[in-house]
Design an enzyme around this catalytic site. Structure first.
Site, short mmCIF file in Angstrom:
data_model
loop_
_atom_site.label_atom_id
_atom_site.label_comp_id
_atom_site.label_asym_id
_atom_site.label_seq_id
_atom_site.Cartn_x
_atom_site.Cartn_y
_atom_site.Cartn_z
CB SER A 119 -0.91 0.00 1.23
OG SER A 119 -1.51 1.27 1.39
CE1 TYR A 143 -4.64 -1.75 4.68
CE2 TYR A 143 -3.91 0.47 4.15
CZ TYR A 143 -4.31 -0.79 3.75
OH TYR A 143 -4.37 -1.07 2.40
C1 UD2 Z 1 -5.33 4.06 1.93
C2 UD2 Z 1 -4.17 3.95 0.94
C3 UD2 Z 1 -4.63 3.10 -0.26
C4 UD2 Z 1 -5.18 1.76 0.18
C5 UD2 Z 1 -6.33 2.04 1.14
C6 UD2 Z 1 -7.00 0.78 1.67
C7 UD2 Z 1 -3.05 6.14 1.18
C8 UD2 Z 1 -2.68 7.40 0.48
N1 UD2 Z 1 -3.79 5.27 0.45
O1 UD2 Z 1 -6.36 4.78 1.29
O2 UD2 Z 1 -3.54 2.91 -1.16
O3 UD2 Z 1 -4.18 0.97 0.78
O4 UD2 Z 1 -5.83 2.78 2.27
O5 UD2 Z 1 -8.11 1.13 2.44
O6 UD2 Z 1 -2.70 5.91 2.32
N2 UD2 Z 1 -12.84 10.34 2.82
C9 UD2 Z 1 -13.85 11.32 2.89
N3 UD2 Z 1 -15.13 10.89 3.03
C10 UD2 Z 1 -15.48 9.57 3.08
C11 UD2 Z 1 -14.45 8.59 3.01
C12 UD2 Z 1 -13.15 9.03 2.88
O7 UD2 Z 1 -13.59 12.52 2.84
O8 UD2 Z 1 -16.68 9.27 3.20
C13 UD2 Z 1 -11.46 10.80 2.64
C14 UD2 Z 1 -10.48 10.20 3.64
O9 UD2 Z 1 -10.46 10.93 4.84
C15 UD2 Z 1 -9.19 10.31 2.84
C16 UD2 Z 1 -9.63 10.14 1.37
O10 UD2 Z 1 -11.02 10.38 1.37
O11 UD2 Z 1 -8.60 11.58 2.99
C17 UD2 Z 1 -9.37 8.73 0.85
O12 UD2 Z 1 -9.86 7.81 1.81
P1 UD2 Z 1 -10.01 6.24 1.50
O13 UD2 Z 1 -10.50 5.58 2.76
O14 UD2 Z 1 -10.77 6.04 0.26
O15 UD2 Z 1 -8.53 5.80 1.16
P2 UD2 Z 1 -7.08 6.07 1.88
O16 UD2 Z 1 -6.47 7.26 1.24
O17 UD2 Z 1 -7.17 5.98 3.34
#
Ligand code: UD2
Length: 313
Positions: A119, A143
């Site tokens: 990841s 994670y």
């Molecule tokens: C992380 C990893 C990704 C993968 C994933 C698995 C990074 C950059 N990426 O994704 O590669 O491993 O974990 O789960 O670390 N958000 C909102 N509203 C919502 C949901 C999410 O604003 O309803 C935001 C959240 O706070 C974040 C962004 O959207 O800033 C992306 O969130 P995500 O959960 O889709 O993915 P992320 O980046 O944690």
């Protein structure tokens, strides 16, 4: 024809890998404990695969699943930053202990190669963009730590036992079949399904966080390339799998307004714990050693994904 074992075959990435392998005439075996993976993702291909309900924490069962296998595509995980913040023990068990089991089983079965779903979270919130594989990792959430630990186990099994392993650092993979239904679901699956129903999505923070959102077909291609690339170029190595571009959530929301015809606004809430602000990959290493090139860009991927969810509702 080779035999591929996909761990986490019920997940959206695992099931996408299975469909592409079948299309290419390969043999597919899959395991899943169906905790987050879904049988519906496999409905159209169940007759063509050897699908077993197995938890990767059950070493003996994983060993039996590895018998006769050429390549393992290890996708099984509890894939969520916020979930791991709430329950780091469960995250570690599935994402680290589970990986060690898969590696031991693959080693003992003399599998040719293991490709791992690592990841981008491993990079953490360091300001340097784009992120390249030579950077010192700085994971924030449990994670991210677990995913990085497993990546290191991949490398360790290559160095200690000669088991060929390749770690692919996925950057926010999205596409059809990604589960939108949990509070921990990926942001695009959540936003698209809400907006198609005319419901308001919530941005955690100011919406200016950015991601290198990567369409599923690109991740599938990277896995298949990683199985076939010469060992001298890829074994025991780590590669970014992404597009090399980033978009903010606010920009993405605007695109989705057009694609879903949602005319409302988004609401803004608290920033999420363990979150990182900006993410974008340098993909030159994967281009050089895997022959990887993103096939589907963000906008086309988003369009296809919206169409798929629309057809499902
Ligand atoms: C992380 C990893 C990704 C993968 C994933 C698995 C990074 C950059 N990426 O994704 O590669 O491993 O974990 O789960 O670390 N958000 C909102 N509203 C919502 C949901 C999410 O604003 O309803 C935001 C959240 O706070 C974040 C962004 O959207 O800033 C992306 O969130 P995500 O959960 O889709 O993915 P992320 O980046 O944690």
């Amino acid at each position: 024809m080779a035999l591929y074992l996909i761990t986490g075959i019920g997940g959206f990435i695992g099931s996408s890998l299975a469909r592409e392998l079948l299309r290419r005439g390969e043999q597919v075996r899959g395991i899943d404990n169906f905790s987050t993976g879904r049988r519906e993702n496999l409905a159209q291909i169940l007759g063509q695969i050897d699908c077993r309900e197995i938890d990767i924490l059950d070493l003996e069962a994983v060993k039996s699943a590895c018998a006769g296998v050429d390549f393992v595509l290890h996708q099984a995980a509890i894939p969520s930053v916020p979930k791991s913040v709430l329950d780091p023990i469960a995250s570690n068990r599935a994402n680290v202990d589970g990986t060690v089991n898969v590696l031991v089983a693959a080693r003992d079965a003399k599998v040719k190669r293991v490709v791992y779903a690592a990841s981008s979270s491993a990079y953490g919130d360091t300001p340097t963009l784009p992120k390249h594989e030579g950077m010192t990792p700085d994971p924030i959430s449990p994670y991210a730590v677990a995913k990085l630990a497993s990546e290191r186990y991949m490398i360790s099994f290559y160095r200690c036992y000669g088991l060929e392993t390749v770690a692919l650092r996925y950057f926010n993979i999205f596409g059809p079949r990604q589960d939108p239904s949990s509070p921990y679901s990926g942001v695009l699956a959540k936003f698209i399904t809400l907006m198609l129903k005319g419901k308001q999505p919530t941005m955690f923070g100011d919406g200016e966080q950015s991601r290198d959102f990567t369409y599923i077909d690109n991740a599938v291609e990277a896995n298949l390339l990683a199985c076939k690339a010469p060992a001298v170029q890829v074994a025991g190595k780590v590669f970014n799998v992404a597009t090399g571009r980033r978009v903010t959530l606010n920009e993405t929301f605007k695109l989705l307004q057009e694609l879903t015809s949602y005319s409302g606004t988004a609401t803004y809430g608290e920033e999420r714990g363990g979150d990182i602000k900006h993410s974008m990959a340098d993909i030159s290493l994967a281009e050089k050693h895997l022959g990887y090139k993103p096939k589907v860009n963000f906008e086309d991927g988003l369009r296809r994904t919206v169409e798929w969810y629309r057809s499902e509702t």
